[in-house]
Design a protein around this motif. Sequence first.
Motif, short mmCIF file in Angstrom:
data_model
loop_
_atom_site.label_atom_id
_atom_site.label_comp_id
_atom_site.label_asym_id
_atom_site.label_seq_id
_atom_site.Cartn_x
_atom_site.Cartn_y
_atom_site.Cartn_z
N ALA A 18 42.40 49.57 38.41
CA ALA A 18 42.28 48.43 39.58
C ALA A 18 41.59 49.18 40.66
N ARG A 19 40.95 48.18 41.47
CA ARG A 19 40.00 48.67 42.54
C ARG A 19 40.31 47.50 43.81
N THR A 20 40.41 47.87 44.97
CA THR A 20 40.44 47.10 46.08
C THR A 20 39.09 46.67 46.86
N THR A 99 43.48 43.79 45.57
CA THR A 99 43.28 44.67 44.49
C THR A 99 43.06 44.09 43.04
N ASN A 128 44.43 39.38 40.45
CA ASN A 128 44.60 40.25 41.54
C ASN A 128 46.12 40.77 41.45
N GLN A 129 46.31 41.49 42.66
CA GLN A 129 47.59 42.36 42.95
C GLN A 129 48.71 41.75 42.61
#
Length: 138
Positions: A18-20, A99, A128-129
């Motif tokens: 994951a990446r924010t 994220t 998404n998160q």
Amino acid sequence: MTLYLEDLHEGRSFTSAARTVTETDLTMFSMVTGDWNAIHCDEEFAKTTQFGQRLVHGLFGTSLMLGFLHQIGILEGSALALLNIDKLTFRKPILIGDTLHLRLTILSSRPTKDGTRGIVGRRFELFNQKGEIVQDMT
């Protein structure tokens, strides 16, 4: 972990890290593309929209999916080209602070007519998160 045509069976799936998404991501994407639409860069305008805040560019998410594919590493050194993007759908907005991660699913694989290469159909789903799909494409 480079994979080849014989490794890519229908239904096989892979998940990225994951990446924010940051303010810098939005600004840099605006700079690279020249897309300074108010929904991306004018916070006061964005407050008046149904979203109540600025949105990250939709094509940022699409680009991120392709970057996630690279990070997964399964086609590193074996892929030759992206032939097309089909059925690209923007389901939810991408917001600063979201994220995101990718789930990649193999839809099909077949050799080319001359048998020297292969064509792989893939479904990309960007989550998404909250576990919501924000974009998908094949």
